[in-house]
Design a protein around this motif. Sequence first.
Motif, PDB file in Angstrom:
ATOM      1  N   GLU A  63       0.825  -1.179   0.006  1.00 38.03           N
ATOM      2  CA  GLU A  63       0.035  -0.044   0.072  1.00 38.03           C
ATOM      3  C   GLU A  63       0.797   1.283  -0.070  1.00 38.03           C
ATOM      4  OE1 GLU A  63      -3.530   2.394   2.841  1.00 38.03           O
ATOM      5  OE2 GLU A  63      -2.501   0.436   3.431  1.00 38.03           O
ATOM      6  N   GLU A  64       1.843   1.098   0.904  1.00 39.32           N
ATOM      7  CA  GLU A  64       2.753   2.437   1.091  1.00 39.32           C
ATOM      8  C   GLU A  64       3.709   2.675  -0.415  1.00 39.32           C
ATOM      9  OE1 GLU A  64       5.154   1.918   4.384  1.00 39.32           O
ATOM     10  OE2 GLU A  64       3.315   2.487   5.678  1.00 39.32           O
ATOM     11  N   LYS A 124       1.353   4.181  -2.960  1.00 39.02           N
ATOM     12  CA  LYS A 124       1.083   5.706  -2.663  1.00 39.02           C
ATOM     13  C   LYS A 124       2.251   6.515  -2.952  1.00 39.02           C
ATOM     14  CE  LYS A 124      -2.208   4.982   1.032  1.00 39.02           C
ATOM     15  NZ  LYS A 124      -2.394   5.252   2.629  1.00 39.02           N
TER      16      LYS A 124
END
Length: 391
Positions: free
Chosen positions: A241-242, A245
């Motif tokens: 997820e990071e 992003k």
Amino acid sequence: MAHKTKRTAVYLLTATIAFTGMGMTAQASSILPGGGVSLALENGNKLEDVTEDKSSLPIQSIIESIPLANSDAAQAEPTEEDMFRNLVIAQVDSYVNVRSTSSEEGEILGKLYDNSVGTFISEENGWYQINSGSVTGYVKAEYCVTGDAAVEIAKQVGKRIATVTTETLYVRAEASTECDIIGMVPQAADLLVMEETEGWVKVDIEEGQGWISTEYVSLHSEFVQAESREEEERRLAKEEEERKKAQAAAAAAQAAQAAANASTTQEEISYPVSGGSEMGQAVANYALQFVGNPYVYGGTSLTNGADCSGFVMSVYANFGVSLPHSDAGDRTQGYGVDGLANAQPGDIVCYSGHVGIYIGGGQIVHASSSRTGIIVSNAGYREILAIRRIF
């Protein structure tokens, strides 16, 4: 020291694990689960997790040395060597499974990676019962060492670290306040300890090796611990997820930068930047534009002067990624890379009290010192504590 069957260690070390790295399989991998974040053993009764950015870690707590009820009330304070003797250290190609029972039929609770450590609890039928991070279970004794055999290995695989506890600390040429100052280090910097004497430790900094007073640092030894199955799953999901992003933010920042530079011509510096991700290459190429600019202690300006972590922070800020202004903080960012051979352009290379950006070809770009400014150096010019990947 040989442990007898079912003998309980004099001290139980309750520990924490802080994982921010990519997962590993049963085979060798370029990604490490802990990237150097670890069990921290201090001389004395209190053992603490040394991670700076604790808010980003899934599991954390205080590590303490707890005397058992059946131990002598007047038990002497354990030395670091005593604590090393109660470690169980994996000696395998990749990892050994931690199981729920002392049998290969036991449920797999987690993984103890090569050179990672647990705390000895008991021995049973060729298995060691250990506690490591949040995992308590059994590992096959043939894949680990403990007792006297663990002492020397612990000294080799562990890192003795001095964390600065004052705002600015002078590093001196000799172990005396009367000696010349060779450099300065900021609060929270993690410094690799080379030697210890009464009241002083010899550390490695960018300007060379020098001495600092133990009055202004906390000392501990770092080891990587086990990772539970649940922690691995959460970590991998969070990292993915990071990463997405960060890639989205970098793409937007890069597009804006390209539009701003459309009508200007910039002089390019010729350094080998290849391999890895497109974003990583973009980070390395952007950082190289500032070679020759000054080093300023505490600075964050890529043109007017930055220190090492300020340089890394400001380069990544151009790509929409927020990093701490701290070399110790950079060691917790992204995920761990196993060794320089697996580094890619854009990776953050962490040293004792120093950081730089890998550009490929075995080189880094970094804000080195007030004497040299921002330069390109061989990445292996000093011992590397960790390599972290953002993209």
